[in-house]
Design a protein around this motif. Sequence first.
Motif, PDB file in Angstrom:
ATOM      1  N   GLY A 194       0.810  -1.209   0.000  1.00 24.64           N
ATOM      2  CA  GLY A 194       0.000   0.000   0.000  1.00 24.64           C
ATOM      3  C   GLY A 194       0.848   1.266   0.000  1.00 24.64           C
ATOM      4  O   GLY A 194       0.346   2.356   0.266  1.00 24.64           O
ATOM      5  N   LYS A 195       2.141   1.116  -0.317  1.00 23.35           N
ATOM      6  CA  LYS A 195       3.069   2.243  -0.302  1.00 23.35           C
ATOM      7  C   LYS A 195       3.561   2.543  -1.716  1.00 23.35           C
ATOM      8  O   LYS A 195       3.612   1.678  -2.578  1.00 23.35           O
ATOM      9  CB  LYS A 195       4.284   1.930   0.589  1.00 23.35           C
ATOM     10  N   ASP A 196       3.973   3.787  -1.928  1.00 22.59           N
ATOM     11  CA  ASP A 196       4.600   4.168  -3.178  1.00 22.59           C
ATOM     12  C   ASP A 196       6.013   3.586  -3.250  1.00 22.59           C
ATOM     13  O   ASP A 196       6.620   3.282  -2.211  1.00 22.59           O
ATOM     14  CB  ASP A 196       4.684   5.694  -3.291  1.00 22.59           C
ATOM     15  N   PRO A 197       6.556   3.432  -4.479  1.00 25.58           N
ATOM     16  CA  PRO A 197       7.918   2.903  -4.617  1.00 25.58           C
ATOM     17  C   PRO A 197       8.963   3.676  -3.813  1.00 25.58           C
ATOM     18  O   PRO A 197       9.916   3.090  -3.295  1.00 25.58           O
ATOM     19  CB  PRO A 197       8.184   3.007  -6.124  1.00 25.58           C
ATOM     20  N   GLU A 198       8.782   5.000  -3.698  1.00 25.67           N
ATOM     21  CA  GLU A 198       9.727   5.785  -2.915  1.00 25.67           C
ATOM     22  C   GLU A 198       9.735   5.369  -1.454  1.00 25.67           C
ATOM     23  O   GLU A 198      10.737   5.525  -0.753  1.00 25.67           O
ATOM     24  CB  GLU A 198       9.379   7.282  -3.009  1.00 25.67           C
ATOM     25  N   GLN A 199       8.615   4.824  -0.999  1.00 24.96           N
ATOM     26  CA  GLN A 199       8.514   4.392   0.393  1.00 24.96           C
ATOM     27  C   GLN A 199       8.958   2.944   0.585  1.00 24.96           C
ATOM     28  O   GLN A 199       9.659   2.634   1.552  1.00 24.96           O
ATOM     29  CB  GLN A 199       7.068   4.561   0.880  1.00 24.96           C
ATOM     30  N   HIS A 200       8.536   2.055  -0.338  1.00 24.88           N
ATOM     31  CA  HIS A 200       8.888   0.634  -0.121  1.00 24.88           C
ATOM     32  C   HIS A 200      10.252   0.265  -0.688  1.00 24.88           C
ATOM     33  O   HIS A 200      10.835  -0.755  -0.314  1.00 24.88           O
ATOM     34  CB  HIS A 200       7.798  -0.308  -0.645  1.00 24.88           C
ATOM     35  N   GLY A 201      10.809   1.057  -1.604  1.00 21.18           N
ATOM     36  CA  GLY A 201      12.191   0.861  -2.028  1.00 21.18           C
ATOM     37  C   GLY A 201      12.433  -0.111  -3.164  1.00 21.18           C
ATOM     38  O   GLY A 201      13.588  -0.361  -3.521  1.00 21.18           O
TER      39      GLY A 201
END
Length: 210
Positions: free
Chosen positions: A73-80
């Motif tokens: 449920g996170k953006d790529p910038e958050q989940h890496g």
Amino acid sequence: MNVAGVAESRRAKSAAKVLLVGWAGADFGIAREQLAAGHMPCLARIAGAGAFGLIDGCAPASSPMAWTTIATGKDPEQHGIHGFASIDEGSGRATPISGAARRTKALWNLLSEQGNHCGIVGWLGSHPAEAIHGVFVSDAFARGTSAPPLPGSVFPADREADLSDLRLAGGDVDPGLLGLFIPRLKEIDLGCDSRPARLLERLAELYTLH
């Protein structure tokens, strides 16, 4: 609601089962036509008993990035997770993306923390298998089914031996199935063109996860 009613409600909630099926590359424009024509009864039952619809994709399009976004449920910038490979800091070489590179918790982590039993099978970019409350079979389990599975493909590890008996190699798949994907198969010189054999290997991976 009295205390007994609350307890009963919680038991009913904890007993509920949720099935999340990811269908990579699906075109729901085609699927909806097939559903309306009655050609996909299994999908029709799933859709009728649950919910489905279009979701926004990630840009640029990258399958591991998108599937990790679904799981967290996170953006790529958050989940890496940004692609199929990552750069090893020691060697500088590109290596297949690993679930260990994910920086946020996934759905199965959150559910496990709440004591819910989970079963994860073949989620893209999920290798190595994670320690959860349940069974985890990473996407690497089905890769290269002519060889033993990669270490760490199954959690708990003592389940790997039983599950490995379910792995299929390309030679285990009925070659007649190729005609469903390659209408002009008989015109291909299989001695010179290795693509049909590679397709059998891919089908073996998919049937292994099935």
